[in-house]
Motif scaffolding. Structure first.
Motif, mmCIF file in Angstrom:
data_model
loop_
_atom_site.group_PDB
_atom_site.id
_atom_site.type_symbol
_atom_site.label_atom_id
_atom_site.label_comp_id
_atom_site.label_asym_id
_atom_site.label_seq_id
_atom_site.Cartn_x
_atom_site.Cartn_y
_atom_site.Cartn_z
ATOM 1 N N SER A 159 3.398 2.739 -7.354
ATOM 2 C CA SER A 159 3.839 1.870 -6.258
ATOM 3 C C SER A 159 4.967 0.973 -6.761
ATOM 4 O O SER A 159 5.102 0.729 -7.972
ATOM 5 C CB SER A 159 2.682 0.996 -5.760
ATOM 6 O OG SER A 159 2.296 0.062 -6.759
ATOM 7 N N LEU A 160 5.759 0.449 -5.848
ATOM 8 C CA LEU A 160 6.863 -0.436 -6.224
ATOM 9 C C LEU A 160 6.332 -1.694 -6.901
ATOM 10 O O LEU A 160 6.893 -2.158 -7.898
ATOM 11 C CB LEU A 160 7.692 -0.810 -4.989
ATOM 12 C CG LEU A 160 8.902 -1.717 -5.251
ATOM 13 C CD1 LEU A 160 9.886 -1.051 -6.196
ATOM 14 C CD2 LEU A 160 9.582 -2.095 -3.931
ATOM 15 N N HIS A 161 5.238 -2.218 -6.363
ATOM 16 C CA HIS A 161 4.652 -3.425 -6.948
ATOM 17 C C HIS A 161 4.172 -3.156 -8.381
ATOM 18 O O HIS A 161 4.424 -3.957 -9.293
ATOM 19 C CB HIS A 161 3.475 -3.911 -6.089
ATOM 20 C CG HIS A 161 2.778 -5.107 -6.660
ATOM 21 N ND1 HIS A 161 1.642 -4.998 -7.459
ATOM 22 C CD2 HIS A 161 3.065 -6.437 -6.576
ATOM 23 C CE1 HIS A 161 1.261 -6.209 -7.835
ATOM 24 N NE2 HIS A 161 2.107 -7.098 -7.310
ATOM 25 N N GLY A 162 3.498 -2.032 -8.576
ATOM 26 C CA GLY A 162 3.018 -1.687 -9.911
ATOM 27 C C GLY A 162 4.165 -1.447 -10.886
ATOM 28 O O GLY A 162 4.102 -1.855 -12.048
ATOM 29 N N LEU B 164 7.282 -2.749 -10.707
ATOM 30 C CA LEU B 164 7.954 -4.013 -11.019
ATOM 31 C C LEU B 164 7.078 -4.904 -11.895
ATOM 32 O O LEU B 164 7.582 -5.619 -12.765
ATOM 33 C CB LEU B 164 8.333 -4.749 -9.730
ATOM 34 C CG LEU B 164 9.432 -4.089 -8.887
ATOM 35 C CD1 LEU B 164 9.660 -4.863 -7.597
ATOM 36 C CD2 LEU B 164 10.735 -3.996 -9.690
ATOM 37 N N THR B 165 5.763 -4.856 -11.674
ATOM 38 C CA THR B 165 4.843 -5.629 -12.520
ATOM 39 C C THR B 165 4.982 -5.202 -13.974
ATOM 40 O O THR B 165 5.032 -6.041 -14.891
ATOM 41 C CB THR B 165 3.387 -5.436 -12.058
ATOM 42 O OG1 THR B 165 3.246 -5.959 -10.730
ATOM 43 C CG2 THR B 165 2.411 -6.142 -12.982
ATOM 44 N N GLN C 275 2.172 2.821 -12.095
ATOM 45 C CA GLN C 275 3.553 2.543 -11.657
ATOM 46 C C GLN C 275 3.975 3.405 -10.466
ATOM 47 O O GLN C 275 5.171 3.548 -10.198
ATOM 48 C CB GLN C 275 4.533 2.783 -12.817
ATOM 49 C CG GLN C 275 4.365 1.818 -13.975
ATOM 50 C CD GLN C 275 3.237 2.205 -14.907
ATOM 51 O OE1 GLN C 275 3.051 3.381 -15.215
ATOM 52 N NE2 GLN C 275 2.452 1.239 -15.361
#
Length: 521
Positions: free
Chosen positions: A236-239, A241-242, A234
């Motif tokens: 990264s932003l993508h990780g 939000l995923t 988590q």
């Protein structure tokens, strides 16, 4: 005693009684389901499965420092029992605030607490009891907000409600279906009472967003990377939000699967659960509460707020619960999410009983008679449910899951035994020892188990005996092997190898007699 003092006394007594029952029934070891993962995340300060459950993880980790019991599992199971007792107190308080302290309030908290699913999931390390606690808190704050005498009091309760709406979404996302109904209802209510302003909106928004602060834990834990076990990345932003949006499962689904049942079948299953677990009298009282709500505007508004939340939640969940509940294990996964709706039904039932007593007293007088009858009904319902639910039903999810785990452990012991048959002497003896140890653990922990387990344990004892015992006494190994071979033949007399097994038993008995004669000499 004033009404407020009696309310807090009754709520406190309900919480204390439920907590005593829950703590007594909380397991000391790791239960089934997601408990092992959640306990590990708390011990390691890692990240649990999506959406991460940061609030549950941090509270559990804090408790491990403050209250180290016999094991981390026991500590967190007890913490969940506290959450569950608090949830029952929240429902009791809600009814007290709307209908006054009395048997209806105890019925709402007590029936909810000892119903099968609530009890089952309130004494194990799972997130459902914390979710139930948030439901109780939101119901209580909504009742206080509605009944507040002044606009300033309503604003105060609205701010607390906004904070807990945010906090609740740091645990189980199903509460969003209650939150999206409570927020516009509260804003509309403030607006109609001239209590809404730009600064007020900003304050409410700030409190709501403050509730999401625990989610900061996810990237921090992932960045520090100190946990030996953790889920995803988590940083990264993508990780982030995923994980937050449960993309790996399907954001609005229980799992990524093509299996599904019709909406009506799912709703019918939930209705059957309510009839069987909450009981028909409780459902009749809930209907009575809806009917009697028309006698007062405040009653009507609150009851239909609850009805709307429960209805929308039930329909939406039935639509998105894409698991085949015809399979017992998957039914167990789905039915845990019905607890959120059960809380609303129990509040309606408690209100129905309280308002029915008031109505009967107003029409027929003799208030003591009706009040006593209501207490007897409440005690009878709760006692009956305790007698039914103090142990898991043979077809329950927990029992099925436990049986599957025991079968998995038995397969491990069998695998080690089978592997030992083809190994060199020293390695063979060590594997026989491990296999025998696992077999003993499994069989000794069960009362009713398959007959072939006796045969497997007897064979493991006999092989370990041939390998020299590896620290176990020869007497105990011979006795174990004789006992379980004999027990197996008693349970499976038609086994094709029964003649050979009897011959082995005779030989082992002779060896045991010789051993004991030598020990006496």
């Amino acid at each position: 005693m004033s009404s407020d003092k009696l309310t807090w006394t009754l709520t406190g007594a309900t919480v204390a009684c439920v907590l005593a029952v829950y703590v007594a029934s909380a397991p000391r070891a790791v239960p089934g389901g997601d408990s092992g993962e959640l306990i590990t995340a708390a011990c390691e300060l890692g990240v649990a499965h999506p959406p991460g459950y940061p609030l549950f993880t941090m509270l559990s980790s804090l408790l491990l420092l403050l209250l180290p019991l016999s094991s981390p599992a026991h500590s967190i199971n007890v913490l969940c029992a506290v959450f569950g007792a608090g949830a029952s107190g929240g429902l009791c308080f809600t009814v007290c605030r709307l209908a006054g302290p009395g048997p209806g309030a105890v019925l709402a908290g007590g029936v909810f607490a000892v119903s099968r699913l609530v009890w089952q999931w309130s004494v194990v390390a799972e997130v459902f009891s914390l979710n139930n606690l948030f439901v109780g808190v939101l119901f209580s704050l909504s009742a206080c907000f509605l009944c507040a005498k002044s606009v300033q009091q309503k604003k105060k309760f609205a701010l607390w409600g906004a904070l807990f709406c945010g906090l609740s979404l740091c645990n189980q996302h199903t509460l969003v279906l209650y939150v999206v109904i409570i927020i516009p209802w509260a804003l509309l209510h403030l607006y109609t009472h001239n209590g809404l302003s730009f600064i007020g909106l900003v304050s409410l928004g700030t409190c709501f967003l403050a509730g999401f602060v625990p989610y900061i834990y996810l990237p921090i834990s992932s960045y520090l990377n100190r946990a030996r076990w953790s889920w995803g990345d988590q940083t990264s932003l993508h990780g982030f939000l995923t994980h937050l949006l449960r993309a790996e499962y399907g954001t609005f689904s229980l799992a990524k699967t093509d299996e599904n049942l019709s909406l009506l079948k799912m709703l019918r299953a939930q209705w059957n659960h309510c009839v069987n677990d909450l009981s028909s009298p409780v459902l009749m009282l809930a209907v009575l509460g809806i009917l009697l709500s028309i006698r007062s505007r405040i009653r009507f508004v609150f009851v239909w707020l609850i009805v709307t939340m429960v209805s929308i939640y039930s329909v939406f969940f039935a639509w998105r619960a894409n698991l085949n509940i015809e399979k017992p294990l998957l039914l167990g996964v789905v039915e845990r999410f019905w607890l959120q709706a059960d809380a609303g039904v129990c509040v309606l039932a408690g209100l129905g009983l309280s308002w029915a007593v008031c109505w009967l007293n107003g029409r027929l007088s003799r208030g003591t008679v009706w009040n006593t009858g209501a207490w007897i009904l409440t005690a009878g319902l709760i006692s009956h449910m305790i007698s039914l639910n103090h142990s898991f039903h043979p077809g329950s999810w927990e029992r099925i899951a436990n049986e599957e785990m025991w079968q998995a452990r038995m397969k491990t012991a069998f695998f080690l035994f089978d592997l030992a048959e083809n190994m060199e002497r020293e390695q063979q003896a060590r594997l026989y020892e491990l296999s025998y140890y696992l077999y003993c653990q499994i069989v000794d922990a069960q009362v009713d188990y398959p007959a072939n387990w006796d045969k497997n344990l007897a064979l493991a004892a006999e092989r370990l005996l041939q390998s020299g015992g590896r620290g176990y006494s020869l007497d105990s190994l011979l006795s174990r092997s004789i006992h379980h071979f004999s027990r197996y033949l008693h349970r499976e007399p038609t086994d094709p190898q029964s003649k050979a097994i009897r011959s082995v038993i005779t030989h082992l008995r002779k060896e045991l007699d010789k051993l004991r004669d030598r020990q006496k000499g």
